[in-house]
Design a protein around this motif. Structure first.
Motif, PDB file in Angstrom:
ATOM      1  N   MET A  44       0.853  -1.195   0.000  1.00 28.12           N
ATOM      2  CA  MET A  44       0.000   0.000   0.000  1.00 28.12           C
ATOM      3  C   MET A  44       0.884   1.239   0.000  1.00 28.12           C
ATOM      4  N   PRO A  45       0.667   2.193  -0.896  1.00 32.19           N
ATOM      5  CA  PRO A  45       1.524   3.378  -0.949  1.00 32.19           C
ATOM      6  C   PRO A  45       1.388   4.219   0.312  1.00 32.19           C
ATOM      7  N   VAL A  46       2.466   4.892   0.657  1.00 34.39           N
ATOM      8  CA  VAL A  46       2.470   5.792   1.815  1.00 34.39           C
ATOM      9  C   VAL A  46       1.906   7.134   1.378  1.00 34.39           C
ATOM     10  N   PRO A  47       0.951   7.709   2.134  1.00 32.34           N
ATOM     11  CA  PRO A  47       0.374   8.988   1.725  1.00 32.34           C
ATOM     12  C   PRO A  47       1.426  10.086   1.645  1.00 32.34           C
ATOM     13  N   GLU A  48       1.305  10.915   0.617  1.00 32.61           N
ATOM     14  CA  GLU A  48       2.231  12.029   0.458  1.00 32.61           C
ATOM     15  C   GLU A  48       1.922  13.105   1.496  1.00 32.61           C
ATOM     16  N   PRO A  49       2.923  13.510   2.298  1.00 33.31           N
ATOM     17  CA  PRO A  49       2.657  14.499   3.342  1.00 33.31           C
ATOM     18  C   PRO A  49       2.746  15.920   2.790  1.00 33.31           C
ATOM     19  N   SER A  50       2.031  16.838   3.428  1.00 38.81           N
ATOM     20  CA  SER A  50       2.162  18.252   3.074  1.00 38.81           C
ATOM     21  C   SER A  50       2.624  19.084   4.261  1.00 38.81           C
ATOM     22  N   ALA A  51       2.489  18.541   5.490  1.00 41.11           N
ATOM     23  CA  ALA A  51       2.920  19.276   6.678  1.00 41.11           C
ATOM     24  C   ALA A  51       3.515  18.300   7.681  1.00 41.11           C
TER      25      ALA A  51
ATOM     26  N   LEU B 216       0.903   3.033  11.338  1.00 43.44           N
ATOM     27  CA  LEU B 216       1.868   4.047  10.935  1.00 43.44           C
ATOM     28  C   LEU B 216       3.070   3.413  10.242  1.00 43.44           C
ATOM     29  N   VAL B 217       3.596   4.123   9.276  1.00 44.32           N
ATOM     30  CA  VAL B 217       4.857   3.755   8.640  1.00 44.32           C
ATOM     31  C   VAL B 217       5.982   4.385   9.458  1.00 44.32           C
TER      32      VAL B 217
ATOM     33  N   THR C 179      15.675  13.611   5.347  1.00 46.91           N
ATOM     34  CA  THR C 179      15.282  14.487   4.236  1.00 46.91           C
ATOM     35  C   THR C 179      15.101  13.697   2.953  1.00 46.91           C
ATOM     36  N   GLU C 180      16.009  12.764   2.701  1.00 46.30           N
ATOM     37  CA  GLU C 180      15.895  11.947   1.490  1.00 46.30           C
ATOM     38  C   GLU C 180      14.665  11.037   1.536  1.00 46.30           C
ATOM     39  N   GLU C 181      14.312  10.558   2.731  1.00 46.55           N
ATOM     40  CA  GLU C 181      13.094   9.756   2.849  1.00 46.55           C
ATOM     41  C   GLU C 181      11.857  10.606   2.561  1.00 46.55           C
ATOM     42  N   VAL C 182      11.850  11.854   3.052  1.00 45.69           N
ATOM     43  CA  VAL C 182      10.724  12.745   2.766  1.00 45.69           C
ATOM     44  C   VAL C 182      10.619  12.986   1.262  1.00 45.69           C
ATOM     45  N   GLU C 183      11.739  13.180   0.611  1.00 43.19           N
ATOM     46  CA  GLU C 183      11.719  13.398  -0.837  1.00 43.19           C
ATOM     47  C   GLU C 183      11.180  12.169  -1.572  1.00 43.19           C
TER      48      GLU C 183
ATOM     49  N   PRO D  39       9.396   4.135  -3.069  1.00 41.19           N
ATOM     50  CA  PRO D  39       9.485   3.316  -1.852  1.00 41.19           C
ATOM     51  C   PRO D  39      10.496   3.897  -0.868  1.00 41.19           C
ATOM     52  N   LEU D  40      10.178   3.790   0.401  1.00 45.06           N
ATOM     53  CA  LEU D  40      11.100   4.231   1.445  1.00 45.06           C
ATOM     54  C   LEU D  40      12.190   3.182   1.636  1.00 45.06           C
ATOM     55  N   ARG D  41      13.371   3.633   1.989  1.00 44.11           N
ATOM     56  CA  ARG D  41      14.523   2.732   2.079  1.00 44.11           C
ATOM     57  C   ARG D  41      14.799   2.224   3.482  1.00 44.11           C
ATOM     58  N   HIS D  42      14.275   2.916   4.487  1.00 38.60           N
ATOM     59  CA  HIS D  42      14.722   2.611   5.854  1.00 38.60           C
ATOM     60  C   HIS D  42      13.555   2.317   6.791  1.00 38.60           C
ATOM     61  N   ARG D  43      12.588   1.540   6.295  1.00 37.80           N
ATOM     62  CA  ARG D  43      11.423   1.223   7.116  1.00 37.80           C
ATOM     63  C   ARG D  43      11.789   0.272   8.246  1.00 37.80           C
TER      64      ARG D  43
END
Length: 335
Positions: A1-8, A101-102, A310-314, A321-325
């Motif tokens: 399941m994709p992780v929701p894109e954050p805005s704040a 939570l991720v 920062t790279e995970e947020v990007e 996909p996130l690298r460090h879950r």
């Protein structure tokens, strides 16, 4: 399941750490992906126009309060926790997993300086630098060549306890050196050990054959006092113990007795308790190098942790996909 894109996002940590983890240019880079305040605190609070009720992401660090159900109730939209440090065990609670939570950690970035410290300690121990330092200070003369026959790192037998991120990085850093590396890790398959270029051994055999023993295991109920009096007695005379992991992996009283006898030496960046009592012999023994938990990221190395987050947020924003879950099942075998 994709992780929701954050805005704040909110920063949850002791505020003293924020400018060290995210110095100005890096904070500006982070702000290019997600709206972030320029302040932090251990608990959620409105800051610089970011309200806890609208944050989809929290960036945690040292000093973050545990993310209990009560705390999360004030963060109704949060779906992702990015930890700008190593272990998440102090603040990620069952309530986080219950909400789905991720969780990610910068433990991989923190592994590098710890491994570098361990490498330096291993090589110094191969030269018996601690004892030689004491002898030099006491006698004010260069060593007699006849007394240096056991010194040197050529063919030195190094034992790694724990093929963790840090343990694997230490193995990698040791590759250019002419040392024999063996490893103990009950979760490491034999083919994977061969891929790392190391020999897997049972713990007692590893201890009994290691001239330098470097600890990189997590502290779990089953690893507390992994090096007890019996196992410490298995170490060869003149061997050294390097601990950059957790102090309670070693029975401190038993290790102190061995060190006071002069049979072993040690480089200890962590102890149990931490700090040691002021009267501990470990502060004054000439065959002990005791440092105040400095192996992990500190000073200018902290930026590496902020960069990892920062790279995970990007990646989140880019839908990658996130690298460090960190998964719930990981907690039984990681620090």
């Amino acid at each position: 399941m994709p992780v929701p894109e954050p805005s704040a996002a909110l920063f949850l940590m002791d505020p003293v750490h924020l400018p060290r983890l995210f110095p100005g240019p890096l904070l500006d880079r982070l702000a290019g992906s997600v709206r972030v305040p320029r302040r932090a605190g251990p608990l959620p609070a409105a800051a610089d126009g970011v309200d806890p009720a609208e944050a989809e992401l929290v960036i945690t660090g040292w000093g973050c309060a545990p993310l209990t159900a009560g705390v999360l109730a004030g963060l109704p939209r949060v779906r992702t926790v990015l930890h700008a440090a190593g272990s998440v065990k102090a603040h990620v609670t069952e309530a986080c997993w219950d909400r789905g939570l991720v969780v990610c950690s910068a433990a991989g970035a923190n592994a590098l300086p710890v491994a570098e410290y361990a490498l330096a300690a291993i090589l110094l121990c191969g030269k018996d630098a601690l004892r030689m330092r004491g002898t030099y200070a006491a006698e004010n003369r260069l060593p007699d060549p006849a007394a240096t026959g056991r010194l040197g790192n050529l063919g030195r037998r190094v034992g790694i306890v724990g093929a963790s991120r840090i343990g694997r990085r230490v193995i990698e850093l040791l590759r250019p050196f002419d040392v024999e590396v063996s490893v103990y890790d009950p979760h490491l398959p034999r083919p994977e050990a061969r891929g790392l270029g190391v020999r897997p051994l049972p713990l007692d055999e590893l201890v009994a054959t290691s001239e330098v023993l470097s600890l990189h295991a997590p502290l779990l109920p089953e690893t507390r006092h992994l090096l007890d009096a019996r196992r410490l007695a298995l170490l060869p005379d003149g061997a050294a113990v390097v601990n950059t992991a957790r102090g309670a992996l070693v029975d401190t009283a038993a290790l102190t007795r061995e060190l006071e006898s002069g049979r072993l030496s040690a480089v200890l960046d962590v102890t149990d308790p931490e700090p040691l009592p002021a009267g501990s012999p470990l502060y004054r023994l000439p065959n002990v190098l005791l440092t105040p938990h400095i192996a992990g990221a500190l000073g200018n190395e902290l930026r590496r942790l902020g960069l990892a987050v920062t790279e995970e947020v990007e990646r989140l924003v880019a839908g990658e996909p996130l690298r460090h879950r960190v998964l719930p099942g990981d907690l039984d075998r990681i620090a």
